[in-house]
Design an enzyme around this catalytic site. Structure first.
Site, PDB file in Angstrom:
ATOM      1  N   HIS A  12       5.355  -1.600   4.359  1.00 48.40           N
ATOM      2  CA  HIS A  12       5.192  -1.850   5.718  1.00 48.40           C
ATOM      3  C   HIS A  12       5.378  -3.518   5.918  1.00 48.40           C
ATOM      4  O   HIS A  12       5.665  -4.318   4.986  1.00 48.40           O
ATOM      5  CB  HIS A  12       3.521  -1.915   6.083  1.00 48.40           C
ATOM      6  N   GLU A  85      -2.994   2.671   0.267  1.00 47.81           N
ATOM      7  CA  GLU A  85      -2.946   1.735  -0.898  1.00 47.81           C
ATOM      8  C   GLU A  85      -3.786   1.690  -1.687  1.00 47.81           C
ATOM      9  O   GLU A  85      -5.091   2.370  -1.366  1.00 47.81           O
ATOM     10  CB  GLU A  85      -2.954   0.253  -0.352  1.00 47.81           C
TER      11      GLU A  85
END
Length: 216
Positions: A12, A85
């Site tokens: 990202h 994550e």
């Protein structure tokens, strides 16, 4: 290449916590203005690549990045919970620099071998490996041959182990830049790392739009 599946892994864009060197983990942070520009630069780079599907971590920072890429091709983003994550437990939201001093011994052990010296309450390597194995199965069970997977720095390193068989004790030595991308080819069921942490679209400015993704 006939019969080859191409998987493009990308991280990202930049967040405030990236700038502040904080552990983010499963905390749902958003992109900075620079991070949004990075996501657009990645999308521009990928505009000429014939991707068919995008899988993403459900966390906002990854979903925003994925949606910018998907918009040009009018493709829906498929959120996979298994791609979020790593849970960093008690360290989430804490400064990396502060932890180096405040928890010197544990931090030193973590830095030396992160997946196997996680802080209290964090995710174990076994749990991480198992959930990413499920994600990989979902991704490879599809019929698509050109696939994008948007996730996080820790997850991309772990995927190097799950997908490519890299040593999990050493894989944190790989740099993962914001919106950097790595390319993996599956040939007759065997994975090949073709390129890693390509972020020229970020560093080259407007010229990055015209750079190829894969060599044909």
């Amino acid at each position: 290449m006939a019969g080859t599946t191409r998987i493009l892994l990308a991280r990202h864009g930049q967040t405030e916590w990236n700038l502040e060197y904080k552990f983010q983990g499963k905390t749902n942070t958003k992109l900075t203005d620079i991070g949004k520009s990075q996501a657009q630069a990645l999308a521009d780079r990928l505009a000429s690549w014939p991707f068919e599907i995008i899988y993403s971590s459900p966390l906002d920072r990854a979903m925003y990045t994925s949606q910018v890429i998907a918009r040009a091709r009018n493709i829906d983003v498929i959120a996979l919970p298994e791609l979020q994550e790593i849970n960093f437990g008690t360290w989430e939201g804490h400064s990396i620099k502060a932890l180096q001093t405040e928890q010197r011994e544990l931090f030193s052990k973590w830095r030396a071998d992160p997946f196997f010296n996680m802080p209290p309450g964090a995710e174990t390597w076994e749990k991480l490996y198992n959930r990413l194995s499920r994600a990989v199965k979902t991704i490879l069970d599809g019929q698509q041959k050109n696939i994008i997977v948007i996730s996080h720095g820790g997850i991309m390193r772990a995927l190097y182990s799950v997908l490519l068989g890299f040593n999990p004790h050493k894989v944190w030595n790989n740099e993962i830049s914001n919106c950097g991308m790595s390319g993996i080819e599956m040939r007759s069921g065997r994975p090949w790392l073709i390129f890693a942490n390509d972020d020229l679209h970020i560093r080259a400015g407007e010229a990055g739009k015209n750079l190829p993704v894969w060599n044909e």
